[in-house]
Design a protein around this motif. Structure first.
Motif, PDB file in Angstrom:
ATOM      1  N   GLU A  44       0.836  -1.223   0.000  1.00  0.00           N
ATOM      2  CA  GLU A  44       0.000   0.000   0.000  1.00  0.00           C
ATOM      3  C   GLU A  44       0.861   1.259   0.000  1.00  0.00           C
ATOM      4  OE1 GLU A  44      -2.804  -0.066   3.211  1.00  0.00           O
ATOM      5  OE2 GLU A  44      -3.703  -1.918   2.457  1.00  0.00           O
ATOM      6  N   GLN A  45       1.891   1.217   0.849  1.00  0.00           N
ATOM      7  CA  GLN A  45       2.772   2.387   0.941  1.00  0.00           C
ATOM      8  C   GLN A  45       3.523   2.621  -0.370  1.00  0.00           C
ATOM      9  OE1 GLN A  45       2.984   4.640   3.520  1.00  0.00           O
ATOM     10  NE2 GLN A  45       1.172   3.459   4.129  1.00  0.00           N
TER      11      GLN A  45
ATOM     12  N   LEU B 279       4.685   5.711  -4.934  1.00  0.00           N
ATOM     13  CA  LEU B 279       4.900   5.732  -6.391  1.00  0.00           C
ATOM     14  C   LEU B 279       4.077   6.840  -7.037  1.00  0.00           C
ATOM     15  CD1 LEU B 279       5.067   2.077  -7.789  1.00  0.00           C
ATOM     16  CD2 LEU B 279       6.832   3.824  -7.777  1.00  0.00           C
ATOM     17  N   ASN B 280       2.826   6.952  -6.590  1.00  0.00           N
ATOM     18  CA  ASN B 280       1.946   8.004  -7.127  1.00  0.00           C
ATOM     19  C   ASN B 280       2.521   9.390  -6.874  1.00  0.00           C
ATOM     20  OD1 ASN B 280       0.064   6.312  -8.176  1.00  0.00           O
ATOM     21  ND2 ASN B 280      -1.214   6.295  -6.331  1.00  0.00           N
ATOM     22  N   ARG B 281       2.930   9.548  -5.620  1.00  0.00           N
ATOM     23  CA  ARG B 281       3.464  10.856  -5.268  1.00  0.00           C
ATOM     24  C   ARG B 281       4.705  11.178  -6.120  1.00  0.00           C
ATOM     25  NH1 ARG B 281       5.070  10.701   0.357  1.00  0.00           N
ATOM     26  NH2 ARG B 281       2.885  10.652   0.896  1.00  0.00           N
ATOM     27  N   SER B 282       5.609  10.169  -6.227  1.00  0.00           N
ATOM     28  CA  SER B 282       6.838  10.394  -7.006  1.00  0.00           C
ATOM     29  C   SER B 282       6.521  10.672  -8.458  1.00  0.00           C
ATOM     30  CB  SER B 282       7.756   9.167  -6.919  1.00  0.00           C
ATOM     31  OG  SER B 282       8.187   9.013  -5.596  1.00  0.00           O
TER      32      SER B 282
ATOM     33  N   SER C  16      11.179   8.533   7.417  1.00  0.00           N
ATOM     34  CA  SER C  16      10.344   8.517   6.202  1.00  0.00           C
ATOM     35  C   SER C  16      10.540   7.237   5.391  1.00  0.00           C
ATOM     36  CB  SER C  16      10.678   9.723   5.329  1.00  0.00           C
ATOM     37  OG  SER C  16      12.057   9.710   5.017  1.00  0.00           O
ATOM     38  N   ASP C  17      11.598   6.449   5.731  1.00  0.00           N
ATOM     39  CA  ASP C  17      11.819   5.193   5.020  1.00  0.00           C
ATOM     40  C   ASP C  17      10.879   4.125   5.570  1.00  0.00           C
ATOM     41  OD1 ASP C  17      13.854   6.562   3.777  1.00  0.00           O
ATOM     42  OD2 ASP C  17      15.402   5.829   5.184  1.00  0.00           O
ATOM     43  N   ILE C  18      10.575   3.170   4.719  1.00  0.00           N
ATOM     44  CA  ILE C  18       9.665   2.105   5.166  1.00  0.00           C
ATOM     45  C   ILE C  18      10.375   0.774   5.006  1.00  0.00           C
ATOM     46  CG2 ILE C  18       7.501   0.926   4.690  1.00  0.00           C
ATOM     47  CD1 ILE C  18       6.465   3.674   3.728  1.00  0.00           C
ATOM     48  N   LEU C  19      10.447   0.089   6.183  1.00  0.00           N
ATOM     49  CA  LEU C  19      11.087  -1.231   6.208  1.00  0.00           C
ATOM     50  C   LEU C  19      10.013  -2.282   6.462  1.00  0.00           C
ATOM     51  CD1 LEU C  19      13.495  -3.240   6.544  1.00  0.00           C
ATOM     52  CD2 LEU C  19      13.581  -2.509   8.950  1.00  0.00           C
TER      53      LEU C  19
END
Ligand SMILES: Nc1nc2c(ncn2[C@@H]2O[C@H](COP(=O)(O)OP(=O)(O)OP(=O)(O)O)[C@@H](O)[C@H]2O)c(=O)[nH]1
Length: 616
Positions: free
Chosen positions: A473-474, A479-482, A529-532
């Motif tokens: 989901e994230q 991806l959309n934001r980028s 802000s990173d997602i692990l």
């Protein structure tokens, strides 16, 4: 409009009061009706007496009214009551009471109707109950007058009406009595009008000649003169003739007396008034009254009352229905007010504010929460006591725009924060600003539960890292934001090397511990802000928004380094291989992953503990 509406409301209240008054009046009406019914029942109780009176009593009057027509109606009534009284008295066999009652009635009748003459109370069997002689004032006796007794003694065939009826007048009950004074005047008139022969020839009275010489006798068959006629008048008792018999008799009298043009009337078929004018000074009359006729009139009166009763019952029913409907409406109003109050005072937050957020009403439940008294809150801004997220003003704007609002708010009462499921109802009024009713149910427990469930759904049980679902989901979101903002994004796929051997050698429990340590080791290197996330098994994934490939590669090297330096549980040494990929504008999440997987495969193939980047 508001004023008109208020007036209408007041008017309806007024009518409700009026209905109560109507009920009072109705109650009075019914009381009167009940009294009437009781009275009528008593009347019915004495119906037998009345019946006996009808059959057993006849009243014969010889009187000289000044205004016969005027008194006729009143006399009719009076006779009825007199007869009823007599009947009642006889029933009880109380002659003393009978005497006094008859005297009273007679006096009243004479005073009211200026009656003169004689009255006899007779029974069908010929017994004279009582009589009154006008000449000597009221006299009551249970015996016949002396003159009558003497006469009847001398002529036994006349001693009872029964014998007379059987001998001469089979159809009638008959009684004759000599009467003084006025009879003389009548006699004088008769002899002035007719010859003796005419009178005697027309008379067929079966009696003693001396009586005939002294009397004028009126019978259904004619009139005959006696010698002492100036002293005598015979009152006539006809029995109970029907209308045709009576009419025939009247016609006969008229023919005999040449009174063809005089007023002789039959009233109501059975009320006969024969009026004989015999001299200049007075107007004697014989009035014959049928009680049956009076009772018939009485029956008509009862029918009239019955109809009136039906009308009253109908009206009463209508009024009762109106009253009951009014009461029902009142009750409904009271119930609905009570329901409203109960709803307002229930264990939910209830606040009414105006368009400026100023509190108009607040329930006790809410007051307890903010630890305030009602007077401290009313008329003040809600913001002063309750902290809402979103704030009160935007909530009101939204509710006004959408004609209501429903949602979840975070609220702080004093030092306690909770969550409410809040519904805002807008009340529009013609003559007032909008009012907003806040009704909120505390859903803190539910909120905690939901949060916990959401956390569980997104978290890996072993390592407490995000799981693959959440990561996907994230990834989509970033991806959309980028994509939209043309921002860089990189992804690192991390896979432990030869982890199977670790498991095999040390067992799965140790393997699990190592996985948890790996998770912590990776987490230490990342920004907030990173997602692990744990991608599955011994594989991890790191999403790095706003990060270019070079920076991601650098991070991968640091991770590689930290693995080399770290001694895991049981002093186990572990390394990992990593595929690092830069996101290319326009490529999908699957493509991104596929490339990362490819890079990881290359790293493994290159001997493990290796980092492969794309683009190279
Ligand atoms: N203890 C433990 N082991 C796991 C878990 N998930 C996967 N594994 C193990 O990780 C190992 C993965 O083995 P492989 O896919 O052969 O990979 P590898 O042994 O690490 O070898 P390479 O990846 O080729 O370097 C298997 O033994 C799995 O049982 C877990 O949650 N706990």
């Amino acid at each position: 409009m508001g004023v008109i509406w208020r007036n209408i409301c007041q008017l309806s209240d007024h009518f409700r009061d009026k209905l109560s008054t109507s009920f009072g009046l109705l109650f009075m009406g019914w009381s009167i009706l009940v009294i009437f019914i009781i009275g009528y029942s008593l009347y019915e109780k004495y119906d037998g007496i009345r019946e006996s009176m009808t059959h057993d009593f006849y009243l014969t009057f010889s009187l000289y009214p000044d205004e016969l027509y005027h008194t006729r109606g009143l006399l009719t009534q009076n006779l009825f009551w007199m007869a009823q009284t007599i009947s009642f008295m006889l029933e009880h066999n109380n002659h003393k009471q009978l005497d006094s009652e008859l005297k009273r009635l007679w006096d009243a009748s004479r005073r009211n109707y200026q009656l003169a003459g004689d009255i006899y109370f007779l029974r069908r069997d010929g017994q004279v109950v009582g009589y009154q002689q006008q000449s000597s004032g009221y006299t009551m006796t249970h015996q016949l007058p002396v003159a009558v007794l003497a006469y009847l003694k001398k002529h036994p065939q006349l001693s009872t009406a029964e014998s007379l009826a059987s001998s001469a007048l089979p159809n009638y009950t008959f009684l004759s009595t000599p009467v003084l004074n006025a009879g003389g005047q009548l006699l004088g008139w008769l002899f002035n009008t007719f010859t003796i022969e005419q009178v005697n020839q027309s008379y067929e009275f079966p009696s003693h000649s001396s009586v005939l010489n002294q009397s004028i006798v009126l019978t259904p068959f004619g009139i005959r003169r006696g010698e002492n006629s100036d002293q005598t008048l015979l009152a006539l008792k006809l029995g109970w003739p029907d209308l045709s018999t009576t009419s025939a008799y009247v016609e006969r009298l008229k023919a005999l007396t040449s009174l063809k043009n005089q007023s002789i009337q039959l009233m109501s078929g059975q009320l006969l008034v024969a009026w004989f004018q015999f001299d200049q000074h007075s107007d004697p009359a014989v009035v014959y009254i049928s009680l049956a006729s009076i009772l018939k009139q009485m029956n008509d009166w009862i029918i009239g009352m019955g109809l009136m009763l039906i009308f009253l019952v109908g009206m009463g029913g209508l009024l009762i229905r109106q009253y009951v409907d009014g009461r029902k409406r009142n009750m409904q109003l009271i119930v609905s007010q009570k329901l409203q109050k109960a709803a307002f005072d229930s264990n939910i937050v209830m606040i009414v504010v105006d368009a400026n957020g100023v509190v108009q009403q607040i329930n006790q439940f809410c007051l307890d929460k903010i630890d305030r008294r009602e007077y401290q809150v009313l008329g003040r801004s809600l913001d002063r006591f309750v902290e809402l997220r979103p704030r009160v003003k935007p909530l009101l704007d939204s509710a006004r725009a959408q004609n209501g609002w429903l949602g979840q708010v975070k609220v702080t009462f004093g030092d306690k924060t909770t969550y409410l499921k809040l519904s805002i109802t807008v009340i529009r009024s013609m003559h007032q600003d909008h009012l907003f009713v806040f009704s909120g149910v505390d859903i803190l427990e539910q909120h905690i539960q939901t949060t916990r469930l959401a956390h569980q759904a997104n978290t890996d049980v072993l390592t407490k890292l995000y799981n693959r679902n959440y990561f996907n989901e994230q990834l989509k979101r970033d991806l959309n934001r980028s994509e939209r903002y043309q921002h860089p994004l990189t992804l690192i796929l991390v896979d432990l090397d030869y982890f199977k051997q670790v498991n095999d050698k040390y067992g799965h429990v140790i393997g699990d511990k190592i996985l948890v340590e790996v998770a912590n080791l990776l987490q230490l290197r990342l920004r907030s802000s990173d997602i692990l996330a744990r991608w599955g098994g011994e594989e991890f994934v790191i999403l790095l928004p706003e990060t270019r490939l070079a920076e991601a590669h650098k991070l991968a090297q640091q991770i590689q380094q930290s693995f080399v330096q770290h001694a895991f549980t049981e002093n186990i040494r572990c390394s990992c291989s990593m595929g690092v990929v830069d996101w290319e504008q326009g490529s999908s999440a699957d493509e991104l992953f596929q490339r990362a997987d490819d890079m990881l495969y290359e790293a493994k193939a290159a001997g493990r503990n290796t980092i492969c980047c794309w683009p190279r």
